[in-house]
Write an enzyme that holds these catalytic residues in place. Structure first.
Site, PDB file in Angstrom:
ATOM      1  N   CYS A  10       0.847  -1.193   0.000  1.00 10.59           N
ATOM      2  CA  CYS A  10       0.000   0.000   0.000  1.00 10.59           C
ATOM      3  C   CYS A  10       0.880   1.240   0.000  1.00 10.59           C
ATOM      4  CB  CYS A  10      -0.888  -0.019   1.233  1.00 10.59           C
ATOM      5  SG  CYS A  10      -1.793   1.506   1.455  1.00 10.59           S
ATOM      6  N   CYS A  19      -1.645  -1.227   8.880  1.00  6.91           N
ATOM      7  CA  CYS A  19      -1.102  -2.547   8.513  1.00  6.91           C
ATOM      8  C   CYS A  19       0.322  -2.652   9.044  1.00  6.91           C
ATOM      9  CB  CYS A  19      -1.098  -2.718   6.999  1.00  6.91           C
ATOM     10  SG  CYS A  19      -2.737  -2.885   6.316  1.00  6.91           S
ATOM     11  N   CYS A  93      -8.286   0.660   0.059  1.00  5.97           N
ATOM     12  CA  CYS A  93      -7.454   0.051   1.095  1.00  5.97           C
ATOM     13  C   CYS A  93      -7.368  -1.441   0.787  1.00  5.97           C
ATOM     14  CB  CYS A  93      -8.100   0.306   2.453  1.00  5.97           C
ATOM     15  SG  CYS A  93      -7.532  -0.790   3.758  1.00  5.97           S
ATOM     16  N   GLN A 217     -18.514  -9.698  13.195  1.00  5.92           N
ATOM     17  CA  GLN A 217     -17.134 -10.014  12.832  1.00  5.92           C
ATOM     18  C   GLN A 217     -16.797  -9.389  11.475  1.00  5.92           C
ATOM     19  OE1 GLN A 217     -14.946 -11.572  14.709  1.00  5.92           O
ATOM     20  NE2 GLN A 217     -16.207 -12.475  16.303  1.00  5.92           N
ATOM     21  N   TYR A 246     -21.039 -12.470  25.920  1.00  4.62           N
ATOM     22  CA  TYR A 246     -20.558 -11.425  25.004  1.00  4.62           C
ATOM     23  C   TYR A 246     -21.004 -11.819  23.587  1.00  4.62           C
ATOM     24  CZ  TYR A 246     -17.451 -10.658  29.021  1.00  4.62           C
ATOM     25  OH  TYR A 246     -16.929 -10.458  30.280  1.00  4.62           O
ATOM     26  N   ASP A 315     -16.633 -14.620  24.361  1.00  2.00           N
ATOM     27  CA  ASP A 315     -15.954 -13.901  23.280  1.00  2.00           C
ATOM     28  C   ASP A 315     -15.908 -12.416  23.644  1.00  2.00           C
ATOM     29  OD1 ASP A 315     -14.922 -13.087  20.881  1.00  2.00           O
ATOM     30  OD2 ASP A 315     -16.693 -13.559  19.685  1.00  2.00           O
ATOM     31  N   CYS A 342      -9.771 -11.734  20.891  1.00  7.60           N
ATOM     32  CA  CYS A 342      -9.065 -10.963  19.863  1.00  7.60           C
ATOM     33  C   CYS A 342      -7.868 -10.254  20.484  1.00  7.60           C
ATOM     34  CB  CYS A 342     -10.015  -9.981  19.188  1.00  7.60           C
ATOM     35  SG  CYS A 342     -10.790  -8.857  20.337  1.00  7.60           S
TER      36      CYS A 342
HETATM   37  N1  SAH Z   1     -19.613 -13.204  19.935  1.00  8.29           N
HETATM   38  C1  SAH Z   1     -19.973 -12.123  19.067  1.00  8.29           C
HETATM   39  C2  SAH Z   1     -19.491 -10.740  19.559  1.00  8.29           C
HETATM   40  C3  SAH Z   1     -18.080 -10.646  20.028  1.00  8.29           C
HETATM   41  S1  SAH Z   1     -17.470  -8.997  20.236  1.00  8.29           S
HETATM   42  C4  SAH Z   1     -19.513 -12.374  17.668  1.00  8.29           C
HETATM   43  O1  SAH Z   1     -18.702 -13.253  17.422  1.00  8.29           O
HETATM   44  O2  SAH Z   1     -19.975 -11.700  16.760  1.00  8.29           O
HETATM   45  C5  SAH Z   1     -17.702  -8.677  21.913  1.00  8.29           C
HETATM   46  C6  SAH Z   1     -19.102  -8.280  22.286  1.00  8.29           C
HETATM   47  O3  SAH Z   1     -19.103  -8.062  23.703  1.00  8.29           O
HETATM   48  C7  SAH Z   1     -19.618  -6.996  21.665  1.00  8.29           C
HETATM   49  O4  SAH Z   1     -20.853  -7.247  21.040  1.00  8.29           O
HETATM   50  C8  SAH Z   1     -19.793  -6.035  22.852  1.00  8.29           C
HETATM   51  O5  SAH Z   1     -20.905  -5.175  22.712  1.00  8.29           O
HETATM   52  C9  SAH Z   1     -20.001  -7.003  23.996  1.00  8.29           C
HETATM   53  N2  SAH Z   1     -19.646  -6.507  25.339  1.00  8.29           N
HETATM   54  C10 SAH Z   1     -18.698  -5.622  25.691  1.00  8.29           C
HETATM   55  N3  SAH Z   1     -18.635  -5.483  27.026  1.00  8.29           N
HETATM   56  C11 SAH Z   1     -19.563  -6.316  27.546  1.00  8.29           C
HETATM   57  C12 SAH Z   1     -19.986  -6.645  28.876  1.00  8.29           C
HETATM   58  N4  SAH Z   1     -19.417  -6.065  29.932  1.00  8.29           N
HETATM   59  N5  SAH Z   1     -20.957  -7.550  29.038  1.00  8.29           N
HETATM   60  C13 SAH Z   1     -21.545  -8.149  27.968  1.00  8.29           C
HETATM   61  N6  SAH Z   1     -21.191  -7.876  26.689  1.00  8.29           N
HETATM   62  C14 SAH Z   1     -20.225  -6.976  26.471  1.00  8.29           C
END
Ligand code: SAH
Length: 385
Positions: A10, A19, A93, A217, A246, A315, A342
């Protein structure tokens, strides 16, 4: 060697900084990430070989550009320089969906003929702050969110008409108003100008509605790889109660729903919870319930109500899980925990706690979701000892 020859560079990589690994071939990037993970997580268990992408370019389904004006008065759009507020002007990009980039460039070119300017955060004048595009790679649906620094959008109907004429492939257009001094892209108010205000995307045989605010995602191809592995690790049974912590818009839980007795999802963002409930209906899923709460508080509530999950899939965002969540998790003592992360640094911290409190790491699988950047995603399977 083939990867080396195909390597794309890039021209803005130094200015942008997004990146961090672009000076390496893709094969080198993967071994760099592998090494980093062995260093961070290797003491818990052997780290499986990272699963890379076949085509590590243009994988991002969500594109977000800022608008501004140069000192010379030229309208620009592009990406915020890493950890700063300076816009690096770009027209495309290497990580982003090419159609999304094309649409944002068209918007920039359309603005002057409508006498619309970029918003200036210092003077708090002008109009357009950001454009966000989300695209369903499988469904083909495209959402454009125009983020204004003011609610005054003159000739908005004509603007929408002109944009659709140029890009009839757009399925919905949303006007979002963000008049606050904030680094957040989206404001709280919004108006749907065209279409449904959401897109639908498919993932591992399920359909998902995604709104402008919800997390989804950003690399759909690798998400299928990630979830397939995570579900394989979870080794679900029809009698299991699965907690999807989450859960965002409910993706993991809903994909898993027909393999278990019951799914409970918890998520903090109300827009995402609304999407998750709608997604359960959309997929005809009857055994899933979604709750809007902090995951830690919710775990505490489950404990007080005497409910327990057999398997927890978690997650969390980059900050990792809260102390309260981990504490309640240990008390609830599910047989299996699948921890998707992540950020291996916070994951390492959380794994230490779980290992100290009765869990054993059984598998570690990295997946490359963010090629050319330093970011890496890992799935860790834990068993209750
Ligand atoms: N498992 C989902 C989202 C993962 S990202 C997927 O794979 O698509 C993490 C997520 O956690 C986000 O949606 C965010 O809004 C949520 N989050 C952040 N802090 C949190 C908390 N204290 N309690 C519950 N969820 C939360």
């Amino acid at each position: 060697m083939a990867e080396k020859t195909n390597q794309k560079i890039c021209p803005q990589r130094k200015k942008c900084g997004g990146c961090q690994l672009q000076n390496m071939s893709y094969a080198e990037q993967l071994s760099f990430k592998q090494g980093k993970l062995i260093k961070l997580l290797g003491k818990f268990h052997r780290v499986n070989k990272i699963i890379g992408m076949e085509q590590p370019y243009h994988y991002r389904n969500k594109v977000q550009w800022a608008f501004g004006t140069t000192r010379g008065g030229k309208l620009i759009s592009g990406i915020f320089q890493s950890s700063s507020h300076r816009i690096v002007a770009v027209d495309s990009c290497l990580l982003e969906d090419e159609k999304a980039d094309e649409i944002i460039v068209s918007i920039r070119k359309l603005l002057p003929s409508f006498k619309l300017t970029a918003y200036n955060e210092d003077t708090r004048r002008g109009f357009l702050r950001h454009v966000l595009v989300k695209r369903g790679f499988k469904s083909g649906e495209i959402m454009v969110v125009l983020v204004g620094g003011t609610n005054i959008f003159p000739r908005k109907k004509d603007f929408v008409k002109a944009l659709l004429k140029k890009h009839p492939e757009i399925t919905t257009i949303v006007f979002n108003i963000n008049d606050k001094k904030t680094s957040l892209v989206l404001g709280e108010r919004q108006e749907v100008l065209y279409g449904e205000g959401k897109i639908t995307e498919e993932l591992l045989g399920c359909r998902f509605r995604i709104s402008p605010q919800s997390f989804y995602q950003i690399n759909p191809k690798q998400t299928e790889v990630l979830y397939t592995k995570a579900l394989e690790f979870a080794d679900l049974k029809q009698s299991d109660v699965l907690l999807d912590a989450y859960c965002g818009i409910g993706t993991i839980g809903l994909i898993a729903a027909d393999r278990v007795g019951q799914v409970i999802g918890v998520e903090l963002n109300p827009a995402a919870v609304r999407d998750a409930r709608e997604n359960a209906k959309l997929n005809g899923t009857k055994n899933a319930a979604f709750y809007c709460a902090d995951a830690g508080e919710f775990m505490l509530r489950l404990k007080e109500e005497g409910e327990a999950a057999d398997v927890v899939m978690m997650d969390p965002p980059r900050a990792g899980a809260s102390k309260q969540f981990l504490h309640c998790l240990v008390e609830a003592a599910p047989a299996r925990v699948v921890y998707i992360s992540c950020n291996p640094e916070t994951q390492k911290r959380d794994l230490f706690y779980l290992v100290k409190n009765g869990y054993k790491v059984k598998k570690i699988q990295p997946v490359d979701m963010f090629s050319h950047t330093e970011h890496v995603e890992t799935i860790v399977l834990l068993f209750r000892q």
